[in-house]
Enzyme design. Structure first.
Site: not given
Ligand code: C5P
Length: 230
Positions: A34, A63, A117, A209
């Protein structure tokens, strides 16, 4: 080829970081990554071309939310980049989502963000003046996305079952906020493990992460893959 594997969020500030991260993986291993706003605004379309040239799938998470004509033209540009999946905000409306689909063409997957979220029900009711529950708003937006011939939505894994019930089984639910049992939550609040997300019917999981910050990112990715695919 089966593209059902965890999507790695390449949340890095520079192209060089991406290059060294991807170089850790065995040659020939096809990943789904992504690319979000931070990396795209820092490195531009070149980073998408680079990742595609390595043979990986790309979900470009920008988005989009603008007037239908602008979104349609922007989507045509993204289609030329060869992205496999991209997204818009459902709040842009039915006409905007239809225009996005027209600009992108039918091949790449197009999904919609419903309520972020990070938005609580109280914030939604106060800031957006939407006087329903958050769940109702998410379901409503998912219905509009389906009506606009989008492939699915980005949502919390906790919303998957209700969205599938309100749409169709093949309507994609792509879920971030995934954490293997016992791992650090960071700023995510309502998380789910890869196997629990699979069990509720999530079609794609996005993991950042827990992979990118791991001491051994390849081992962390493989463990998550195994849990997701088993
Ligand atoms: O590091 P982590 O696993 O929390 O990353 C989740 C990814 O998904 C990040 O790039 C974050 O911006 C994205 N994201 C999210 N919640 C959403 C939409 C996108 O965590 N509702």
């Amino acid at each position: 080829m089966n593209e059902s594997r965890p999507i790695i969020a390449l949340d890095f500030p520079s192209f060089d970081d991406v290059k060294s991260f991807l170089a850790r993986f065995p040659e020939g291993e096809q990943l789904y990554v992504k690319i979000g706003m931070e990396l795209y605004y820092a490195a531009g379309p070149e980073v998408v071309r680079y990742v595609k040239k390595l043979g990986h799938w790309v979900f470009l998470d920008l988005k989009l939310h603008d007037i239908p004509n602008t979104v349609k033209s922007a989507m045509a540009v993204l289609a030329n980049l060869g992205v496999d999946m991209t997204n818009v905000h459902a709040a842009g409306g039915l006409e905007m989502m239809k225009a996005a689909r027209e600009g992108l063409g039918s091949q790449p997957k197009l999904i919609a963000v419903t309520q972020l979220t990070s938005t609580s029900q109280e914030q939604m009711q106060d800031n957006q003046n939407i006087q329903t529950s958050l769940a109702e708003s998410v379901i409503h937006y998912a219905g509009k996305a389906a009506q606009a011939a989008l492939n699915g939505v980005v949502c919390s894994a906790h919303e998957v079952e209700a969205i599938k019930a309100a749409t169709t089984d093949d309507f994609i639910c792509l879920t971030p906020g995934i954490r293997p049992a016992g791992s650090d939550l960071g700023d995510q609040k309502r998380v789910m493990t890869p196997s629990a997300a699979r069990a509720v019917g999530s079609d794609y999981i996005v993991v950042g992460r827990p992979i990118t910050q791991a001491a051994d990112p390849v081992a962390a990715y493989q463990a998550i893959c195994q849990e997701w695919q088993s």
